[in-house]
Design an enzyme around this catalytic site. Structure first.
Site, PDB file in Angstrom:
ATOM      1  N   HIS A 274      32.687  54.382 -11.295  1.00  8.70           N
ATOM      2  CA  HIS A 274      32.702  52.931 -11.108  1.00  8.70           C
ATOM      3  C   HIS A 274      31.273  52.401 -11.054  1.00  8.70           C
ATOM      4  O   HIS A 274      30.396  53.024 -10.472  1.00  8.70           O
ATOM      5  CB  HIS A 274      33.423  52.563  -9.800  1.00  8.70           C
ATOM      6  N   VAL A 300      40.516  56.936  10.789  1.00  9.41           N
ATOM      7  CA  VAL A 300      39.802  57.524   9.651  1.00  9.41           C
ATOM      8  C   VAL A 300      39.972  59.037   9.685  1.00  9.41           C
ATOM      9  O   VAL A 300      39.619  59.670  10.687  1.00  9.41           O
ATOM     10  CB  VAL A 300      38.297  57.161   9.704  1.00  9.41           C
TER      11      VAL A 300
END
Lengths: 609, 440
Positions: A274, A300
């Site tokens: 990306h 997380v």
């Protein structure tokens, strides 16, 4: 940015820059969701003059209107408030801005990858000032389960159903990556009651809407009970979410993972897949962002591999505490498979409607009966060889293809007065197009004009093969009232031979292995010339006889094939091809000379009753 | 969007050309490039000013701290400058952990100066940040409090006199007009050329009072190339986007980089360890990062051969060429210890899995011998349009290749094949160890 729901099961979109597959996939999604109206109201195809595109909505075929401009589409479809932009990166800015300026459009999705940063920033500023939402650029889009789907999001119908996207679940999801969104929809279907809404914000440095923008929206959507975020190294977008969580603006459980912990492996800066994923400063690192999210209260995991488990345990906790009532599974309505897909999958077989044996244009270069364009052009091939390949499906010896070329050359034209040329001239002078002129000329070819080659060949073949004497041959036909095709000429005679016939004969006697049929035709001519001086072997007769010799003596054709060729009418085809050259010439000649409409003079007509 | 750094040499030439065009400001910039291929006499003939000016020479390779490494020659004549550069050409140094040879220098006039200003323009999500300080140069960080910043919203752009005023508020009145004009001109260039970063640290005013950038950095947005090529290419020479310092492309990386340039799809390939035993051929920008993370999390970071990804629906032929190059690297250093090739990916939205796998399979067949020799084992995981057909093709390939292939679809976790691949390598090491003992 708008807070809360972007889409509903009634949402309709305008699709910019027609692409069949994503539109059809949207409509298929609509159908399995049980939507009553298709989610695509209109298609904009810049520069088109309108019309419709035919698509399937479930089992039925529907027509979706096409417009040449966005302004026309938004005017005619004021209820369509989503603009799905499939334009290229070059024109994404202008087309998106135009849509944003339309009062009826609330949400724009920009699919193109590679939109310049400056352009994106202007779109961001415009959307912010006008309270509109942009998803993208460089994204596959997003989906609200059971309600609305952008373009290619979530892939095939099988996947949509496997991921339970045809009915709403309880999870709000947002990520940068379109591919990973789809993967995560699958994970959510396994670990929870499924997705409620998922958005891929796109992989650019500055996505127009951010992870936190969508998380803040999800906070305000009652049906969303938990939020899952998949971030990525590069950029600071995740910190917007950290701030929102710290400020108490997001109270729903957030399970998050930022990928790219591997960046520390790379010594120098690396551009990952990306554009926004670039290893660089410490704050941009996946480690720092994961730590900040954890610090802000997000759940997380230690690695991506732990994400599914953490989503699952968070979901179970919500279910057990009664905060979340699992969505019920709904059986989707069956949708017929596309024929092309079914064929590709080997599930059905379809008979073909057309057979072709002479050429193939599917490969790297077209072939004429197996001979490639390169070989035709670079090898020693002529138009006679092309005719041999496409008509006779074989390569003929050089003398034979040269003979075919000679026939084409000789029959190309015979002056402006013959019926074909006359028709072409008259048509051209009537102001008609070239094809009309050519066709009006060709339509005169038949039993009286130019169509005698086949007949002559048939007669000579029958006579010669039966060893009939010329006398029996001629008199036999006369008794039956049949004219001897290939014999006789309006002008030419015994003492004024047709030069074309002479040239063909000389060539054949020099190069053909045998001239048996020609010899027979000449013996017939010798007989008929005793009757009248103009009963000469004409050019049709000569070509017909020589073609019989070619078929019989070249060794390229079986007897059956030779008979079939004469029967089907191959030889007149030669005249048609040849004369087309002349007819085109006459038509163009008249146009170049700007000749007026032809009107036949009264004086030249006998008026009588 | 991808932000790319350019050389100082190019940055200065672009600045000079376009400040003149956009703002009518003709800067006294003169600059030449010096590499191993440069002929000093030709350079002097083409740029006579080099013979009549005191000069500065310094490396031009996208890294800073050049003074600290004895790489900047100041106040030299032409021959001294050439000697200075020649002595340092191909010298290997390490900057911020990146090591490489010095190959490119720039030579420009030595401008004696008193003032050292700082100016930076940065593109941000919501607009621009323009920062100025009259205490620039190497001491900028010690004087951070003197840095003044204007945050400009996209909607309020471009920069104007009113916005510049607070930046230069503390400066002598007689300097202000020229500073203001220069900052506005720099902003105009920044905006017109799709810059994402422009930094001059320091810049000064020369003897004639003309602004002159002493050190300069520029980053451009390479997605604007389609419309800016003519502006970026000074003198018709195509602008170079050099690799980060210390980074050199291997032939395989060059092949794939060229392939990537030529297609609308995305094809990325970076060699991490040429003798590594785990090789990745992963579809998707997002998934590829996660596979790389997972291998590292499993403790095999040092054995990871590459980072790579293919996405955006490459066609069969592009996928074939990509796969062939990856396979060449993966099998190049066979050592009898076994290798793992991961053909991974998430569930594609629109990429046809069967079509891309057809290209990969073509390459696998071609490299059959090399795969066997390197004891490669293949692990496949993929979903998306036509995935059943793609996976079936892969399953049936194993026997034909004589290479074991494990194949998984969307029912399995995306990264499950990582652990399986590592298990295989560990097993191989377990088997290989006694063999070595036996033969010894």
């Amino acid at each position: 940015m708008v807070l809360g729901q972007l889409f509903s099961p009634q949402t309709q979109a305008i699709f910019f820059n027609w692409k069949e597959k994503p539109v059809q996939r949207m409509l298929d999604f609509d159908y399995v969701c049980g939507r009553e109206t298709p989610s695509v109201a209109a298609v904009v195809q810049p520069g088109s003059s309108g019309g419709f595109q035919k698509l399937f909505f479930g089992k039925a075929e529907i027509a979706i209107p096409v417009y040449g401009s966005t302004s026309e589409a938004t005017r005619k479809h004021p209820k369509a408030d989503v603009f799905i932009n499939y334009s290229s990166f070059r024109s994404a800015y202008e087309s998106s801005l135009e849509a944003l300026k339309a009062a009826t459009i609330r949400v724009v999705a920009i699919i193109a990858e590679g939109v310049p940063e400056k352009d994106t920033k202007h779109l961001i500023a415009f959307a912010r000032a006008n309270n509109k939402v942009i998803i993208g650029p460089a994204t596959v889009g997003g989906v609200q389960a059971g309600a609305f789907k952008i373009g290619d999001t979530a892939g095939t119908l099988d996947n949509i159903i496997a991921c339970k996207l045809h009915r709403p679940g309880s999870v709000g999801f947002v990520s940068k990556s379109g591919g990973m969104s789809n993967e995560m929809y699958n994970v959510l279907a396994r670990a929870t009651d499924g997705l409620y809404e998922g958005i891929a914000i796109g992989g650019d440095t500055f996505p127009c809407s951010t992870l936190s923008d969508h998380c803040l929206r999800y906070e305000h959507v009652a049906a969303i009970k938990m939020i899952v975020v998949l971030g990525e190294l590069g950029g600071r977008d995740e910190y917007g979410l950290v701030e929102a969580m710290k400020a108490g603006a997001i109270t729903k459980p957030v399970v998050a993972w930022v990928s790219g912990t591997c960046a520390k492996l790379f010594k120098s800066e690396v551009q990952f897949g990306h554009a926004g994923a670039r290893s660089g400063g410490d704050l941009d690192s996946a480690q720092a962002k994961n730590a900040a999210l954890r610090d802000a209260g997000a759940l997380v995991p230690d690695s991506f591999e732990g994400l599914e488990e953490l989503i699952s345990s968070t979901y179970q906790r919500l279910v057990q505490s009664g905060q979340l009532v699992p969505a019920k599974d709904v059986a989707p309505p069956p949708i017929p498979q596309d024929l092309a897909a079914a064929v590709a999958a080997g599930k059905v077989r379809v008979p073909t409607h057309i057979v072709s044996t002479i050429c193939d244009d599917r490969g790297e270069e077209p072939t004429y009966y197996g001979v490639s364009m390169s070989e035709l052009i670079e090898g020693d091939y002529g138009i006679g060889d092309v005719i041999s390949l496409l008509w006779f499906k074989r390569k003929l010896p050089k003398y034979a293809s040269k003979f075919i070329e000679m026939c084409v050359m000789m029959c190309a034209d015979h002056g402006p007065c013959v019926s074909g040329a006359h028709n072409a001239i008259v048509t051209s002078r009537a102001g008609k197009d070239l094809v009309s002129c050519l066709v009006s000329g060709l339509l005169t070819i038949g039993p009286r004009f130019g169509g005698a080659i086949d007949d002559a060949a048939r007669l000579f073949k029958a006579g010669c093969d039966a060893h009939q004497s010329p006398q029996d041959f001629v008199e036999g036909l006369k008794k039956k009232g049949i004219r001897v095709s290939g014999i006789g000429h309006r002008i030419k005679s015994k003492d004024n031979r047709d030069k074309r016939v002479e040239l063909l004969q000389n060539y054949a006697r020099k190069f053909f292995p045998s001239t048996r049929y020609l010899d027979y035709a000449v013996s017939v001519e010798t007989y008929t010339l005793q009757k009248a001086p103009n009963l000469v072997l004409n050019v049709d007769g000569c070509i017909g006889a020589l073609f019989l010799d070619l078929l019989a003596a070249s060794g390229c054709f079986t007897e059956v094939e030779a008979a079939q060729i004469v029967e089907i009418g191959y030889l007149n085809a030669l005249f048609v091809v040849a004369r087309s050259i002349g007819l085109v010439g006459h038509a163009l000649d008249q146009k170049r000379l700007q000749q007026p409409l032809y009107r036949h003079p009264w004086e030249d007509v006998l008026y009588t009753s | 969007m991808a932000r790319k750094k350019i050389r100082e040499y190019d940055a200065k030439r672009i600045l000079k050309l376009h400040m003149k065009r956009l703002a009518g400001l003709d800067l006294p910039i003169q600059v030449v490039q010096f590499t191993a291929a440069t002929s000093p006499s030709d350079l002097l003939n083409e740029n006579p000013w080099l013979g009549s000016t005191r000069l500065v020479v310094k490396p031009d390779m996208l890294f800073g701290q050049r003074g600290k490494n004895d790489l900047v020659g100041l106040n030299l004549d032409f021959f001294q400058a050439i000697e200075f550069a020649t002595q340092r050409l191909n010298r290997t140094i390490t900057v911020n952990g990146c090591t490489g040879p010095i190959t490119t220098f720039l030579i420009e006039p030595f401008v004696p100066h008193k003032e050292e200003f700082y100016l930076s323009i940065t593109s941000t999500r919501d607009g621009w940040e323009v920062a100025f300080s009259e205490a620039g140069g190497v001491h900028i960080e010690e004087n951070w409090d003197k840095l003044r910043t204007v945050v400009l919203d996209t909607i309020d752009g471009p920069l104007n006199s009113e916005l510049v005023a607070p930046l230069i508020a503390g400066l002598p009145l007689e300097l202000k007009p020229s500073l203001e004009r220069f900052i506005l001109a720099a902003f105009a260039v920044f905006d017109d050329l799709d810059c994402t970063l422009l930094e001059m640290n320091p810049w000064t005013l020369d003897a004639a009072g003309q602004p002159f950038p002493l050190d300069m950095r520029v980053e451009l947005d390479d997605t604007a190339k389609y419309r800016d090529t003519a502006k970026w290419n000074v003198g018709g020479v195509e602008l170079e986007f050099p690799l980060p310092y210390g980074r050199m492309l291997t032939p395989a990386e060059e092949t794939i980089s060229a392939l990537d340039e030529a297609t609308g799809a995305s094809l990325k390939f970076t060699v991490l360890n040429p003798t590594g035993r785990v090789w990745l051929m992963v579809a998707g920008g997002g998934a590829s990062v996660i596979y790389t993370d997972t291998i590292a999390d499993l403790g095999f970071a040092q054995e990871l051969g590459n980072y790579g990804e293919y996405s955006g629906a490459p066609n069969t032929s592009e996928t074939y060429q990509y796969a062939r190059t990856v396979l060449e690297c993966a099998t190049a250093h066979a050592d009898g210890r076994g290798r793992a090739l991961l053909i991974g990916g998430g569930i594609a939205n629109f990429t046809d899995v069967a079509a891309t796998f057809t290209g990969i399979i073509q390459a696998l067949k071609e490299k059959k011998g090399a795969l066997q020799a390197a004891k490669v084992r293949i692990f496949v995981r993929r979903g998306g349009p036509n995935y059943q057909k793609g996976l079936t093709l892969m399953r049936s390939l194993g026997d034909e290749l004589g290479v074991p292939i494990s194949v998984y679809g969307p029912e399995s976790s995306m990264t499950g094949i990582c652990a399986e691949a590592i298990e295989y390598l560990k097993d191989q090491d377990g088997v290989a160890a006694p063999l070595v003992t036996a033969s010894a």
